[in-house]
Every structure is written in C-alpha cells, then in structure tokens.
Motif scaffolding. Sequence first.
Motif, mmCIF file in Angstrom:
data_model
loop_
_atom_site.group_PDB
_atom_site.id
_atom_site.type_symbol
_atom_site.label_atom_id
_atom_site.label_comp_id
_atom_site.label_asym_id
_atom_site.label_seq_id
_atom_site.Cartn_x
_atom_site.Cartn_y
_atom_site.Cartn_z
ATOM 1 N N GLN A 142 -6.293 17.511 -12.548
ATOM 2 C CA GLN A 142 -6.898 16.202 -12.316
ATOM 3 C C GLN A 142 -5.906 15.261 -11.658
ATOM 4 O OE1 GLN A 142 -8.232 15.148 -16.279
ATOM 5 N NE2 GLN A 142 -10.179 16.217 -16.018
ATOM 6 N N ILE A 143 -6.386 14.508 -10.693
ATOM 7 C CA ILE A 143 -5.582 13.471 -10.062
ATOM 8 C C ILE A 143 -6.510 12.306 -9.760
ATOM 9 C CG2 ILE A 143 -5.890 14.407 -7.702
ATOM 10 C CD1 ILE A 143 -3.020 13.472 -7.107
ATOM 11 N N ASP A 181 -5.567 14.802 -2.947
ATOM 12 C CA ASP A 181 -5.263 13.401 -2.684
ATOM 13 C C ASP A 181 -5.815 12.952 -1.338
ATOM 14 O OD1 ASP A 181 -4.149 11.035 -3.653
ATOM 15 O OD2 ASP A 181 -2.332 11.290 -2.465
ATOM 16 N N LEU A 182 -6.102 13.915 -0.477
ATOM 17 C CA LEU A 182 -6.684 13.625 0.847
ATOM 18 C C LEU A 182 -8.191 13.849 0.849
ATOM 19 C CD1 LEU A 182 -3.991 15.516 2.945
ATOM 20 C CD2 LEU A 182 -4.196 13.044 2.651
ATOM 21 N N MET A 222 0.847 -1.206 0.000
ATOM 22 C CA MET A 222 0.000 0.000 0.000
ATOM 23 C C MET A 222 0.876 1.248 0.000
ATOM 24 S SD MET A 222 -2.817 1.114 2.834
ATOM 25 C CE MET A 222 -3.617 2.686 2.785
ATOM 26 N N LYS A 223 0.557 2.156 -0.863
ATOM 27 C CA LYS A 223 1.378 3.363 -0.957
ATOM 28 C C LYS A 223 1.263 4.196 0.314
ATOM 29 C CE LYS A 223 0.824 6.896 -3.965
ATOM 30 N NZ LYS A 223 0.667 7.403 -5.293
ATOM 31 N N LYS A 224 2.413 4.625 0.811
ATOM 32 C CA LYS A 224 2.413 5.420 2.025
ATOM 33 C C LYS A 224 2.224 6.892 1.702
ATOM 34 C CE LYS A 224 5.636 2.265 4.241
ATOM 35 N NZ LYS A 224 6.979 2.113 4.783
ATOM 36 N N LYS A 225 1.635 7.598 2.583
ATOM 37 C CA LYS A 225 1.488 9.040 2.431
ATOM 38 C C LYS A 225 2.720 9.750 2.957
ATOM 39 C CE LYS A 225 -2.793 8.943 1.002
ATOM 40 N NZ LYS A 225 -3.183 9.391 -0.338
ATOM 41 N N SER A 226 2.953 10.969 2.501
ATOM 42 C CA SER A 226 4.038 11.770 3.033
ATOM 43 C C SER A 226 3.720 12.157 4.459
ATOM 44 C CB SER A 226 4.211 13.041 2.187
ATOM 45 O OG SER A 226 3.083 13.851 2.350
ATOM 46 N N LEU A 227 4.754 12.647 5.159
ATOM 47 C CA LEU A 227 4.547 13.047 6.542
ATOM 48 C C LEU A 227 3.480 14.105 6.656
ATOM 49 C CD1 LEU A 227 5.346 12.975 9.489
ATOM 50 C CD2 LEU A 227 7.166 14.622 8.992
ATOM 51 N N ILE A 228 3.538 15.086 5.734
ATOM 52 C CA ILE A 228 2.522 16.144 5.768
ATOM 53 C C ILE A 228 1.141 15.553 5.556
ATOM 54 C CG2 ILE A 228 1.659 18.157 4.528
ATOM 55 C CD1 ILE A 228 4.492 19.017 4.074
ATOM 56 N N SER A 229 1.061 14.632 4.621
ATOM 57 C CA SER A 229 -0.233 14.036 4.327
ATOM 58 C C SER A 229 -0.762 13.291 5.539
ATOM 59 C CB SER A 229 -0.105 13.083 3.141
ATOM 60 O OG SER A 229 0.315 13.779 1.996
ATOM 61 N N LEU A 230 0.130 12.550 6.201
ATOM 62 C CA LEU A 230 -0.309 11.808 7.377
ATOM 63 C C LEU A 230 -0.783 12.748 8.470
ATOM 64 C CD1 LEU A 230 2.394 9.013 7.553
ATOM 65 C CD2 LEU A 230 -0.060 8.703 7.231
ATOM 66 N N LEU A 231 -0.014 13.828 8.675
ATOM 67 C CA LEU A 231 -0.420 14.787 9.701
ATOM 68 C C LEU A 231 -1.775 15.389 9.378
ATOM 69 C CD1 LEU A 231 2.997 16.576 10.338
ATOM 70 C CD2 LEU A 231 1.784 15.020 11.884
ATOM 71 N N LEU A 232 -1.970 15.677 8.100
ATOM 72 C CA LEU A 232 -3.255 16.249 7.694
ATOM 73 C C LEU A 232 -4.388 15.272 7.916
ATOM 74 C CD1 LEU A 232 -2.639 18.216 4.401
ATOM 75 C CD2 LEU A 232 -3.926 18.990 6.391
#
Length: 435
Positions: free
Chosen positions: A143-144, A115-116, A1-11
């Motif tokens: 687009q994403i 993405d979030l 499973m693709k991991k999120k960046s630290l910022i993404s995880l914090l968000l």
Amino acid sequence: MKKKSLISLLLIIAMLVMSACGNGDDSSAKDGEKKESGGSEEATIEFWTMQLKPTFTDYIEGVIADFEKENPNIKVKWLDVPAADLSQKILTAVSSNSAPDVVNLNPTFASQLADLDALVNMDEAVAEEDQKKYVQGAWEANQINGTTFAIPWYLSTEVSLNNKSIYEEAGLDPEKDIPVTYEDAKKVAKTVKEETGKYGYFPSLDLSLVLQHMVKMGADLTNEDGTKAAFNSDAGLEAFEYFTELYQDDLIPREALTGDQRSTIDMYQAGQVATFMGSQFISQIKENAPDIYENTLPSTGITGESGKKTISVQNIVVPEQTESKEAAVKFALFLTNAENQLEFSKLTPILPSAVEALEDPYFTEAGEDAEPIDLVRIQSAAQLDESELLIKPMDNYDELRQAMYDAISEAMLGNMSPQEALDQAEAAWNEILSK
C-alpha cells in the motif's frame, strides 16, 4: 511540491507522450493479439516472472494450463526475466506502452510504478472477500498513499540459523543460549570469540539491512509524512554504536560491512560462524555442507527494543496499460490462490500469502523425523503474524539506503564517531527527501 525522481519524471513524460500518441488507437496494442476481455470475450495476457526458469518451469506451466482449462477464452503467454534485468525491462515496457498484463515485482520497485498511477488499484479490482484471503501484513505491505497496488504472492520471515557444534565448543547451551535480541547476540559473539576464536554472530549490513536493523532497534526512519529524517535519536545512535563496537572489537567478521549476503552463507558453511539470519539459504547449506546442516538449529529472528520482525514479500501486479484488466486480475488471483501457493511452497522454502494454505499441517507440525529445513519452515510460519514490512515504500529509496550505509561505514571504520556519522546520514536523508 514534492519532486519526482529522475526515473519517475522520465516515466511520466514517456507515458504522457505515449498516451497522447495512442489516444483511442487500439491498433497500437503490443502484438495485436488482445481483445477486450470483459465477460467471455477472448484475451491473451502476457505474464512476466522473475528468474523462475528452469527450476519452476513445470510448476508455472502447470498453473497456466489449469487456468486456461478453467478459462478457455483466456490464453497466457509466459516470459521469465533475469532478476537483474526486470526493473529496466519493465520501465522500458511501460514507457513504450507495451507493458505486460501481469508481472512479479517486489514492493519497493512496484511502489515507484504505483506512485505514477501505472498499476491497477487492487482495492477496487479485487472483491473484499478475496482480499481477506491473504495475510493481512502482506496485503498491507503493498500500500502507498492509501492504495493497494499489488496482490501478495510468496513470503518469508527472518529465521536465525545456529551451529550447535560451535555453541558447545564455546561452552554454551544451544537450547538455552541462542540469541533472540541484539544484546543476546553481542554476548554470544564475545563468548564464542574468546573460547573458540570463531565468530558467534554475523549481522550482514548489505542492501537494506542497515535500515532494518535500525527499525528493529526502535528508530523511526522518517517523520509521519516522510518528509524529514527521524532516526537521529537515542535509538538511532544506539544502533550505530552497537555495530561500531562489534566491528572494532573484531566480534563480527569484516565481511559484515564490506561483503554481501553471500559472505554470510560461505562463512557459515565453512563452520566459522555460530549464528546468522539466512534461512533462505537452508537448501544450499543442506546440499553444500551436510555436516553443518545436520548441526543447524533454527530459531526466531533476532530483534531489538521494538520487538519487530521483518517480512519479505513478492508480489503480482497488473499494469494500468493492460487491455485485459479483468482477465489479468483473474489470473493473478488464480496464481496466488491457496491451492497453487501450497504446491509452490512445497517446491522451495517460501511461505504462501494465502491464509488457507498456511493452515496446512505442512506449516504447523514438525514430525519426529523433521530436518532443519522443516524446522525453518515451521518457525518462519509461526512468526508470520508478528512480522511486517519494516521499510515502507519510499521515493528515492536506493539513494536513502546508500546514504545510511555510507554513514555507518564511516563510524565502523573509525573515520567518524557514531554521532558524527548519524548527523551525516540525517543531513543526506533530509536533502534526498526534499527532492
């Protein structure tokens, strides 16, 4: 499973916590001024821009006044944020459940929020007939994962600026010898250096420009699903070898590698560079170096094997946290309609994303008294249909960009061969993409 960046995880964590704490509690709205905006209900929406004051204060306030006149049930509060602070400010706002209702963001950063699932899906919020009012490439740039996360606002494409005097000094014909390909640019660089001692070509490698050069030269950055680096190819090696040769033969300024884009305009204004891609600086050149401005001939952006040209897009997004989604989208569409974009484009050298605005003679006809700034605008608009967002939104973009810059720097400085540097970049990208 693709991991999120630290910022993404914090968000994610922050938003989940805030969602849990605020579930069903409308009193947690940021200032208590907003009500559900469906139909004719009253609403106050907050609109953030990126460093438009004071230059465009009258324009933005005029648009807001016109919108409020047409929609007396909706009030707009405008906040202008310094460009350097906007990313952190919007992250903080989203994490604390106090996001504004409408925000000006670039595609790369907006895609991280999208993405979030933190932004309104414009495929659903905007009617199909309204979607068609925008330049297709600009709409698709937002687009994403098959979802459109923003409405395009203003655009630009790359246009080269050429100092006719340097071409003539070097024995070149500025009407015939201006480069349209990287190979052309190399020939100009050699001739200008030999004949004048000046630089014929200044290709900046700042920020994402290394990646853009590689794509234009025909390299794919990643595989189709974005999980592996794909640039360690003949085209990728050609790109690394091209810039290494120019740098080590002193055919491009040292600042191409070590400076920022500011260096390009400084050297062009000083009459030391014949060609660079910096049409966004044309107003500054007119003001700071009128003699150079008078000798400037705009031309199509330089490209490589792919024939691709790049487009830059500034967007309008609506965060999912808004309690006034209908009003926010309505204002975003009003701000970006053809009439308002045409007026904005006449205040600064940008292109509108509204197709109807681009049909105005302002973007298609050069009068007899056309100046370089007019020719830049017309050239930029003319190549809009063949331009696209070359660097698609991707996770951990800043890390990827830095890894590529570090690698090509090693080659250009002679610390590695271009192939060794490309191998280093590939390994770094695969590690980052696996996170």
